[in-house]
Design a protein around this motif. Structure first.
Motif, PDB file in Angstrom:
ATOM      1  N   VAL A   1       2.888   1.924  -2.326  1.00 10.47           N
ATOM      2  CA  VAL A   1       3.147   2.166  -3.748  1.00 10.47           C
ATOM      3  C   VAL A   1       1.803   2.360  -4.446  1.00 10.47           C
ATOM      4  N   ASP A   2       1.660   3.461  -5.162  1.00 14.63           N
ATOM      5  CA  ASP A   2       0.424   3.667  -5.923  1.00 14.63           C
ATOM      6  C   ASP A   2       0.198   2.476  -6.841  1.00 14.63           C
ATOM      7  N   GLY A   3      -0.940   1.824  -6.715  1.00  9.89           N
ATOM      8  CA  GLY A   3      -1.244   0.666  -7.541  1.00  9.89           C
ATOM      9  C   GLY A   3      -0.664  -0.631  -7.026  1.00  9.89           C
ATOM     10  N   GLY A   4       0.061  -0.596  -5.884  1.00  9.89           N
ATOM     11  CA  GLY A   4       0.662  -1.808  -5.322  1.00  9.89           C
ATOM     12  C   GLY A   4       1.980  -2.146  -5.976  1.00  9.89           C
TER      13      GLY A   4
ATOM     14  N   SER B   1       3.701  11.476   2.138  1.00 11.03           N
ATOM     15  CA  SER B   1       3.438  10.914   0.795  1.00 11.03           C
ATOM     16  C   SER B   1       3.860  11.896  -0.247  1.00 11.03           C
TER      17      SER B   1
ATOM     18  N   SER C   1       4.136  -4.347   3.047  1.00  9.21           N
ATOM     19  CA  SER C   1       3.302  -3.160   2.974  1.00  9.21           C
ATOM     20  C   SER C   1       3.935  -2.053   3.820  1.00  9.21           C
TER      21      SER C   1
ATOM     22  N   ASN D   1       0.801  -1.226   0.000  1.00  7.57           N
ATOM     23  CA  ASN D   1       0.000   0.000   0.000  1.00  7.57           C
ATOM     24  C   ASN D   1       0.835   1.278   0.000  1.00  7.57           C
TER      25      ASN D   1
ATOM     26  N   THR E   1       7.495   0.932   3.952  1.00  9.04           N
ATOM     27  CA  THR E   1       8.783   1.361   3.400  1.00  9.04           C
ATOM     28  C   THR E   1       9.915   0.889   4.297  1.00  9.04           C
TER      29      THR E   1
END
Length: 182
Positions: free
Chosen positions: A12-15, A182, A143, A10, A145
Motif C-alpha cells: 500500500v502506498d504509504g503503508g 502494481s 505486508s 509495503n 496482498t
C-alpha cells in the motif's frame, strides 16, 4: 458473486491497509448503509442487504479501522449453509467488540457457518475460510496482498456438493494477476 481483495504494509502506498469487496448478487433486495452505535463497544458503518434470500450485514468498518467483508461459499448449497448454527449478528458483534485482526482471530470459535471473510486493520489483513464441518483456515499478512472469491482455496472440505464455479475460478485468477502488477 463477490471478489474480495486486500493489501497491507509495503503493498500500500504509504503503508497501512486496504480492503475491497465487489458485491454482485441477484437483485432481489435493497442494499443500504447503516450507522451502528451499540450501547457498548465501537460504532461502525455497515453495508446491509434488506429483504431477499440472503438478508443481513455483508461488510462493515468500525471506528477503530477494523474492516470485515464476506463472500458466499457457492460450493455449499444455501439450505446446507443456513442449517449450521452460528451466533446471530456475528459481523456486527465483531465490529462492536474488536479493534484489530488479532482481536477477531481471538474469537475464531464463533465462525461456524460456511463463509469466506476478509478482515483488515491498519497493520494486517487475513482471509478466513470456514468449512461445513466447522474447520477453519486463516491466511494472514502484514505486508502483501490476499484475495478470495466464492470457492475454497486453503481448505479441501470432504463431501462438497459442487465443484468451484468457472466464474469464481476465473475471477480469482484475474484478481491474482492484477495484484501481481502494481
Amino acid at each position: 458473486a463477490c471478489t474480495l481483495w486486500g493489501a497491507a504494509g509495503n503493498a500500500v502506498d504509504g503503508g497501512g491497509g486496504l480492503i475491497t469487496k465487489n458485491r454482485d448478487w441477484a437483485p432481489d433486495h435493497r442494499q443500504q448503509l447503516n450507522i451502528v452505535r451499540p450501547k457498548e463497544g465501537y460504532a461502525s458503518v455497515v453495508l446491509a442487504a434488506v429483504g431477499g434470500a440472503e438478508p443481513g450485514t455483508k461488510a462493515g468498518v468500525n471506528e477503530k479501522g477494523l474492516v470485515i467483508v464476506t463472500a458466499t461459499v457457492n460450493q455449499v448449497p444455501a439450505a446446507e449453509r443456513n442449517r449450521i448454527d452460528q451466533k446471530k449478528g456475528l459481523m456486527r458483534h465483531l465490529l462492536s467488540q474488536c479493534a484489530s485482526v488479532e482481536d477477531v482471530l481471538k474469537q475464531i470459535e464463533l465462525f461456524r457457518r460456511p463463509v469466506f471473510y476478509l478482515v483488515g486493520d491498519r497493520r494486517e489483513i487475513a482471509v478466513i475460510e470456514v468449512a461445513p464441518d466447522g474447520s477453519r483456515s486463516i491466511t494472514r499478512t502484514d505486508s502483501g496482498t490476499l484475495h478470495h472469491t466464492n470457492h475454497y482455496c486453503a481448505i479441501d472440505p470432504a463431501d462438497l456438493k459442487r465443484k468451484p464455479g468457472a466464474s469464481s475460478t476465473n475471477r480469482s485468477a484475474r484478481i491474482a494477476e492484477l495484484l501481481k502488477n502494481s
